[in-house]
Design a protein around this motif. Sequence first.
Motif, short mmCIF file in Angstrom:
data_model
loop_
_atom_site.label_atom_id
_atom_site.label_comp_id
_atom_site.label_asym_id
_atom_site.label_seq_id
_atom_site.Cartn_x
_atom_site.Cartn_y
_atom_site.Cartn_z
N VAL A 6 1.00 -0.91 -0.27
CA VAL A 6 -0.19 0.11 0.00
C VAL A 6 0.77 1.24 0.23
O VAL A 6 1.86 1.20 0.81
N LYS A 7 0.90 2.10 -0.60
CA LYS A 7 1.49 3.40 -1.32
C LYS A 7 0.73 4.50 -1.73
O LYS A 7 -0.91 4.27 -1.56
N LEU A 8 0.79 5.70 -0.89
CA LEU A 8 0.39 7.07 -1.24
C LEU A 8 0.07 6.93 -2.49
O LEU A 8 1.44 7.15 -3.20
N CYS A 9 -0.56 7.75 -3.42
CA CYS A 9 -0.91 8.35 -4.75
C CYS A 9 -0.45 9.62 -4.24
O CYS A 9 -1.75 10.49 -4.97
N VAL A 10 0.82 10.43 -4.42
CA VAL A 10 0.92 11.68 -3.97
C VAL A 10 0.51 12.50 -5.18
O VAL A 10 0.91 12.36 -6.88
N GLY A 11 -0.16 14.13 -5.02
CA GLY A 11 -0.27 14.57 -6.51
C GLY A 11 -1.86 13.90 -6.96
O GLY A 11 -2.15 14.87 -7.44
N CYS A 12 -2.33 13.16 -6.41
CA CYS A 12 -3.74 12.23 -7.80
C CYS A 12 -4.46 12.42 -6.76
O CYS A 12 -4.60 12.46 -5.27
N SER A 13 -5.56 13.33 -6.64
CA SER A 13 -6.54 13.51 -5.96
C SER A 13 -8.70 12.96 -6.61
O SER A 13 -9.07 12.53 -5.68
N ALA A 14 -7.98 12.22 -7.43
CA ALA A 14 -8.75 11.20 -8.03
C ALA A 14 -8.30 9.89 -8.42
O ALA A 14 -7.40 9.98 -9.72
N ILE A 15 -9.12 8.39 -8.68
CA ILE A 15 -8.09 7.79 -9.61
C ILE A 15 -8.25 8.57 -11.05
O ILE A 15 -7.40 7.59 -12.03
N GLU A 16 -9.44 9.05 -11.90
CA GLU A 16 -9.44 8.95 -13.36
C GLU A 16 -7.56 10.39 -13.27
O GLU A 16 -7.25 9.98 -14.20
N LEU A 58 -0.57 -2.99 -5.92
CA LEU A 58 0.18 -2.28 -5.20
C LEU A 58 -1.05 -1.08 -4.74
O LEU A 58 -2.26 -0.71 -6.12
N TYR A 59 -1.16 -1.27 -3.68
CA TYR A 59 -2.95 -0.19 -3.30
C TYR A 59 -2.63 0.75 -3.22
O TYR A 59 -1.43 1.15 -2.00
N TRP A 60 -3.43 2.07 -3.65
CA TRP A 60 -3.28 3.20 -3.64
C TRP A 60 -3.73 4.15 -2.69
O TRP A 60 -5.24 4.31 -2.96
N VAL A 61 -3.50 4.66 -2.01
CA VAL A 61 -3.95 5.75 -1.10
C VAL A 61 -4.13 6.67 -1.92
O VAL A 61 -3.35 8.12 -2.18
N ILE A 62 -5.43 7.59 -2.10
CA ILE A 62 -6.14 9.00 -2.69
C ILE A 62 -6.99 8.88 -1.72
O ILE A 62 -8.03 9.18 -1.53
N LYS A 63 -6.04 10.91 -1.29
CA LYS A 63 -6.78 11.40 -0.46
C LYS A 63 -7.75 11.36 0.72
O LYS A 63 -8.42 10.73 1.21
N GLY A 64 -6.51 10.43 1.03
CA GLY A 64 -7.01 9.58 2.75
C GLY A 64 -7.49 8.07 2.47
O GLY A 64 -8.10 7.88 3.65
N ASN A 65 -8.27 7.95 1.26
CA ASN A 65 -7.99 6.17 1.30
C ASN A 65 -7.59 5.68 0.73
O ASN A 65 -7.76 6.26 -0.32
N VAL A 66 -7.72 3.99 0.46
CA VAL A 66 -7.57 2.86 -0.04
C VAL A 66 -8.01 3.35 -1.00
O VAL A 66 -9.86 2.92 -0.86
N ILE A 95 -6.06 -0.67 -14.12
CA ILE A 95 -6.34 -0.17 -12.47
C ILE A 95 -8.34 -0.58 -12.59
O ILE A 95 -8.52 -0.14 -12.43
N ILE A 96 -7.58 -1.07 -10.57
CA ILE A 96 -9.09 -2.03 -10.57
C ILE A 96 -9.44 -1.04 -9.16
O ILE A 96 -9.00 -0.98 -8.38
N PRO A 97 -10.86 -0.19 -9.08
CA PRO A 97 -11.07 0.06 -7.76
C PRO A 97 -11.31 -0.71 -7.10
O PRO A 97 -12.47 -1.67 -6.78
N THR A 98 -11.26 -0.15 -5.71
CA THR A 98 -11.42 -1.06 -4.93
C THR A 98 -12.86 -0.37 -3.69
O THR A 98 -13.09 1.37 -4.15
N GLU A 99 -13.41 -0.60 -2.59
CA GLU A 99 -13.91 -0.29 -1.54
C GLU A 99 -13.12 0.58 -0.53
O GLU A 99 -11.68 -0.11 -1.06
N TRP A 100 -13.54 1.37 -0.51
CA TRP A 100 -12.70 2.93 -0.35
C TRP A 100 -12.56 2.27 1.71
O TRP A 100 -13.31 1.90 2.29
N ALA A 141 -14.94 14.27 0.63
CA ALA A 141 -14.29 15.26 0.90
C ALA A 141 -15.22 16.12 3.20
O ALA A 141 -14.92 16.33 3.19
N LEU A 142 -16.40 15.38 2.92
CA LEU A 142 -17.05 15.58 3.50
C LEU A 142 -17.81 14.74 4.83
O LEU A 142 -17.86 14.88 5.42
N GLY A 143 -16.59 13.49 4.64
CA GLY A 143 -16.46 13.11 5.41
C GLY A 143 -18.11 11.49 5.11
O GLY A 143 -18.15 10.91 6.62
N LEU A 144 -18.51 12.03 4.15
CA LEU A 144 -19.64 10.66 4.21
C LEU A 144 -19.16 9.71 3.01
O LEU A 144 -20.51 8.28 3.50
#
Length: 145
Positions: A6-16, A58-66, A95-100, A141-144
Amino acid sequence: MALNLVKLCVGCSAIEELAAWIDFRLDERRRAGLSAEQFHTTRMVPKRVEELLDGGSLYWVIKGNVQCRQQLTDIRTFTDDEGISRCHLVLDPRIIPTEWQPRRAFQGWRYLTSEDAPFDEGHGKIGRAKLPPELRNELAALGLL
């Protein structure tokens, strides 16, 4: 059982954004006459290579979530121009999206067992991937999410 990273995906804010970056880098390599393979360079070399290459991702952490993963296809060590030992984590570009799964920030990468890894998106559920990216990111971002 496969072991993952698992690794942080620095510089990305979305899977896209990650997908666009991968496409850009693959096109760049093709134009340069290089093999169109995707890899991520790290300084530390995993010691459990055999377990990682036995179906690991390799699981990517984007914006605080895998949020997604990429299958590991090879791990290659090399020495850079400055004499520093490094490692290419060679990845399937798909890229395979996962449950957050929430993750705090950390440096480098961490091992992730299959038992602790999030399920692939839609594993028995409709999931977040069906939401438009802007709405998904705003809800997160709203924590929902």
